[in-house]
Design a protein around this motif. Structure first.
Motif, PDB file in Angstrom:
ATOM      1  N   ASP A 177      43.274  48.173   0.719  1.00 21.90           N
ATOM      2  CA  ASP A 177      43.334  47.772  -0.691  1.00 21.90           C
ATOM      3  C   ASP A 177      42.487  46.538  -0.961  1.00 21.90           C
ATOM      4  N   GLN A 178      42.524  45.592  -0.030  1.00 21.76           N
ATOM      5  CA  GLN A 178      41.736  44.377  -0.197  1.00 21.76           C
ATOM      6  C   GLN A 178      40.232  44.681  -0.162  1.00 21.76           C
ATOM      7  N   LYS A 179      39.821  45.572   0.715  1.00 19.82           N
ATOM      8  CA  LYS A 179      38.404  45.949   0.775  1.00 19.82           C
ATOM      9  C   LYS A 179      37.976  46.622  -0.524  1.00 19.82           C
ATOM     10  N   GLU A 180      38.814  47.495  -1.050  1.00 16.38           N
ATOM     11  CA  GLU A 180      38.482  48.145  -2.314  1.00 16.38           C
ATOM     12  C   GLU A 180      38.370  47.128  -3.449  1.00 16.38           C
ATOM     13  N   LEU A 181      39.258  46.143  -3.447  1.00 16.19           N
ATOM     14  CA  LEU A 181      39.207  45.107  -4.469  1.00 16.19           C
ATOM     15  C   LEU A 181      37.928  44.282  -4.350  1.00 16.19           C
ATOM     16  N   ILE A 182      37.542  43.941  -3.129  1.00 16.72           N
ATOM     17  CA  ILE A 182      36.306  43.176  -2.925  1.00 16.72           C
ATOM     18  C   ILE A 182      35.101  43.992  -3.391  1.00 16.72           C
ATOM     19  N   ASP A 183      35.077  45.269  -3.031  1.00 11.83           N
ATOM     20  CA  ASP A 183      33.961  46.121  -3.457  1.00 11.83           C
ATOM     21  C   ASP A 183      33.872  46.204  -4.968  1.00 11.83           C
ATOM     22  N   ARG A 184      35.030  46.320  -5.612  1.00  8.97           N
ATOM     23  CA  ARG A 184      35.037  46.469  -7.064  1.00  8.97           C
ATOM     24  C   ARG A 184      34.635  45.185  -7.767  1.00  8.97           C
ATOM     25  N   ARG A 185      35.076  44.042  -7.238  1.00  5.68           N
ATOM     26  CA  ARG A 185      34.799  42.775  -7.896  1.00  5.68           C
ATOM     27  C   ARG A 185      33.394  42.251  -7.642  1.00  5.68           C
ATOM     28  N   LEU A 186      32.858  42.517  -6.462  1.00  5.08           N
ATOM     29  CA  LEU A 186      31.592  41.897  -6.076  1.00  5.08           C
ATOM     30  C   LEU A 186      30.419  42.849  -6.068  1.00  5.08           C
ATOM     31  N   SER A 187      30.627  44.116  -6.369  1.00  2.00           N
ATOM     32  CA  SER A 187      29.497  45.032  -6.462  1.00  2.00           C
ATOM     33  C   SER A 187      28.756  44.798  -7.775  1.00  2.00           C
ATOM     34  N   PRO A 188      27.439  45.068  -7.813  1.00  2.68           N
ATOM     35  CA  PRO A 188      26.691  44.906  -9.071  1.00  2.68           C
ATOM     36  C   PRO A 188      27.287  45.774 -10.166  1.00  2.68           C
ATOM     37  N   PRO A 189      27.393  45.252 -11.379  1.00  2.00           N
ATOM     38  CA  PRO A 189      27.978  46.029 -12.466  1.00  2.00           C
ATOM     39  C   PRO A 189      27.113  47.217 -12.858  1.00  2.00           C
ATOM     40  N   ALA A 190      27.769  48.324 -13.120  1.00  2.00           N
ATOM     41  CA  ALA A 190      27.052  49.512 -13.564  1.00  2.00           C
ATOM     42  C   ALA A 190      26.768  49.413 -15.058  1.00  2.00           C
TER      43      ALA A 190
END
Length: 319
Positions: A177-190
């Motif tokens: 869950d933490q990895k998914e949250l990091i990916d969602r928060r820090l990935s470039p916005p679509a």
């Protein structure tokens, strides 16, 4: 004379106002037989062509002489026709000077915008580097912890008790869950959809065999939402087809109670039903777009989709 002025105006349109001003001075010299011409705006010499007395220009710069005409030629014209040329060109000169002032102002504005654009690009690059470093710093210890948990769950360190197994499984779930949250928060916005209104208007457009939908959309502002155009078009088409059998359909789009959220509500007449497959597709699309879907059947079918606006929705996870 009018033909000459037309040619000067065309030159200003093609080559810019400075080219038009130069053409005006040269034409005044040609028609009056002068050896020099100068164009002034107040006490400032905007342009001069030919032999212009330095004494006259210096007097204007120091402000010791009375403000003369906008256009002057040397030697001073003697014939009436020559003076008429100077007077007519002097009347045309302010239009060129005003256009020149607008051109200079537009150039300065363009330079400021370019500078602001470059400054924003540097800021975005710096933020991208910071986000990349933050993502690496957060993911590295998380992946190390996940690796050790996986090894223990596979029995590398020996048999586990039931309680230890539950603890490790809980840790693995929290790490995922933490990895998914990091990916969602820090990935470039679509990139999002600039305006949802045309998509809804097209999907609920009048068609043969379908009741005319009543659309209530914001008229004074756009409705930017996050998500691809393809997802929103599929969602709008699914809503339209799922309610196609109703006698009356009411579509309302407006701001929700939550800040930066939008509320899309579709109501039908009593007795209408939503196919199970259409509901499943709508729920899947709503989750992909970061929103929630509520379906009410009584006293009539009502679909309520609540989605964050473009700035509120976090970037989708990259898996």
């Amino acid at each position: 004379m009018e033909t000459t002025l037309t040619a000067v105006a065309e030159q200003a349109l093609r080559g810019g106002t400075r080219a038009g001003l130069e053409a005006l001075l040269k034409a005044s010299m040609r028609l009056t037989g002068a050896t020099g011409a100068a164009l002034y705006e107040g006490r400032v010499c905007v342009m001069k062509v030919g032999n212009v007395p330095a004494r006259r220009a210096e007097a204007r710069d120091t402000g010791t002489t009375k403000r003369p005409s906008v256009l002057e030629v040397w030697p001073a014209p003697l014939a009436t026709s020559q003076r008429n040329v100077v007077a007519r060109f002097s009347a045309f000169a302010p239009a060129l000077l005003a256009a020149h002032a607008r051109e200079v102002a537009q150039g300065a504005r363009q330079a400021r915008l370019l500078e602001a654009k470059l400054r924003l690009e540097r800021t975005v690059k710096a933020l991208d580097r910071r986000r990349s470093r933050a993502a690496h710093d957060l993911r590295t210890p998380l992946m190390v912890m996940k690796g050790y948990v996986d090894m223990l769950l596979k029995g590398t360190g020996g048999p586990l008790s039931a309680q230890a197994q539950r603890y490790l499984e809980r840790i693995a779930k929290v790490a995922a869950d933490q990895k998914e949250l990091i990916d969602r928060r820090l990935s470039p916005p679509a990139p999002g959809l600039d305006d949802l209104r045309p998509v809804l208007t097209k999907a609920f457009a009048p068609m043969r065999g379908r009741a005319t939908s009543s659309l209530s959309l914001p008229g004074e502002r756009t409705v930017p939402v996050r998500g691809t155009r393809a997802d929103w078009e599929l969602l709008a088409r699914t809503l339209a087809r799922g309610t196609a059998g109703a006698v009356a359909v009411d579509v309302h789009l407006g701001p929700a109670l939550e800040s930066s959220h939008w509320l899309l509500r579709v109501r039908t007449c009593p007795g209408a039903a939503l196919p199970a497959r259409a509901e499943a597709v709508l729920r899947q699309l709503a989750g992909r777009l970061g929103g929630t879907l509520a379906v009410a059947v009584e006293p009539r079918l009502e679909l309520t989709l609540r989605v964050p606006g473009d700035e509120a929705l976090p970037a989708p996870a990259h898996r």
